[in-house]
Write a protein that holds these residues in place. Sequence first.
Motif, PDB file in Angstrom:
ATOM      1  N   CYS A  50       0.350  -1.038  -0.049  1.00  0.00           N
ATOM      2  CA  CYS A  50       0.202   0.289   0.128  1.00  0.00           C
ATOM      3  C   CYS A  50       0.789   0.900  -0.479  1.00  0.00           C
ATOM      4  CB  CYS A  50      -0.872  -0.426   0.947  1.00  0.00           C
ATOM      5  SG  CYS A  50      -1.210   1.943   1.585  1.00  0.00           S
ATOM      6  N   CYS A  53       0.506   3.541   3.936  1.00  0.00           N
ATOM      7  CA  CYS A  53       0.758   2.283   5.296  1.00  0.00           C
ATOM      8  C   CYS A  53       1.754   0.996   4.677  1.00  0.00           C
ATOM      9  CB  CYS A  53      -0.448   1.842   5.836  1.00  0.00           C
ATOM     10  SG  CYS A  53      -1.301   0.267   4.870  1.00  0.00           S
ATOM     11  N   CYS A  66      -4.067   0.632  -0.205  1.00  0.00           N
ATOM     12  CA  CYS A  66      -5.009  -0.288   0.499  1.00  0.00           C
ATOM     13  C   CYS A  66      -6.635  -0.621   0.857  1.00  0.00           C
ATOM     14  CB  CYS A  66      -4.189  -1.589   1.904  1.00  0.00           C
ATOM     15  SG  CYS A  66      -4.559  -0.128   3.307  1.00  0.00           S
ATOM     16  N   CYS A  69      -6.915   1.708   4.120  1.00  0.00           N
ATOM     17  CA  CYS A  69      -6.487   3.276   4.066  1.00  0.00           C
ATOM     18  C   CYS A  69      -7.483   4.036   3.028  1.00  0.00           C
ATOM     19  CB  CYS A  69      -5.151   3.659   2.637  1.00  0.00           C
ATOM     20  SG  CYS A  69      -3.777   2.697   4.606  1.00  0.00           S
TER      21      CYS A  69
END
Length: 252
Positions: A50, A53, A66, A69
């Motif tokens: 991601c 994150c 992701c 997020c």
Amino acid sequence: MTFGAVKEKFLDILFPPTCALCEAQLQTQKHAELCGNCWQLVKFITKPYCKICGLPLDYGDDNQVCLGCTQNKHNFDYARAAVVYGAIGKDLILKFKHGDKISLQKMLANWLLRAISELPSANVDKSSLILAPVSLHWTRLLMRKYNQAALLAKDINVKTKIPCALDLLKRTVMTKSQGRLGLNQRRANVKNAFQLNLKYKGNLCNKTVLLVDDVFTTGSTLNECAKVLRREGAKEVHVATIARTHHPWAAS
Ligand SMILES: [Zn+2]
Ligand SMILES: [Zn+2]
């Protein structure tokens, strides 16, 4: 053979180096803390992950985000980790954290450097960065004797020359250990637990804070630290950890 090499050989005979995990004997203390078998079990995080994150993903390009997020806004801008907090990553960090394996510091600092090198801040002017560890409450510091995040931050500072403020954040509330808490409990547990050290008041403008810690699990603690740093004027907050859980909301 040089004097240094003789000394090293002598030390190897006197104190045979062993693997930090399985205690298998190693050839020399010089290169590794892990034997070949354990090393192979370490799960290094590689792309795709991601963009925000750093969660490892099964597919996607450099801009993939992701599900967690897309549903949650974080106070930090980016987070990266070097390894998955699976069996091996967890064992190593717990051994380091609870003191019996302080010798792991060098290897873990290298892994943290690997995470830092994946952040967008890796290529910016170092004078616009401030490196800071997540702080422990002073009572926990007394119990543990050292703050593992601060030890790692010091190593990173020596290796990269990124300006470091070990006491940038203060943990003003003695929080419960996050280990057995769910996501919402974790968030509530660390809410308002951190403050900026007053001596840095006004120093964060136009700075990107590079926040380092050992593990990213739900990100609640790092998110709370980032909230304080943002409120105090930090332009961006980037997070680097040695390990992270494979699932965004796993509470291991
Ligand atoms: Zn081993
Ligand atoms: Zn994410």
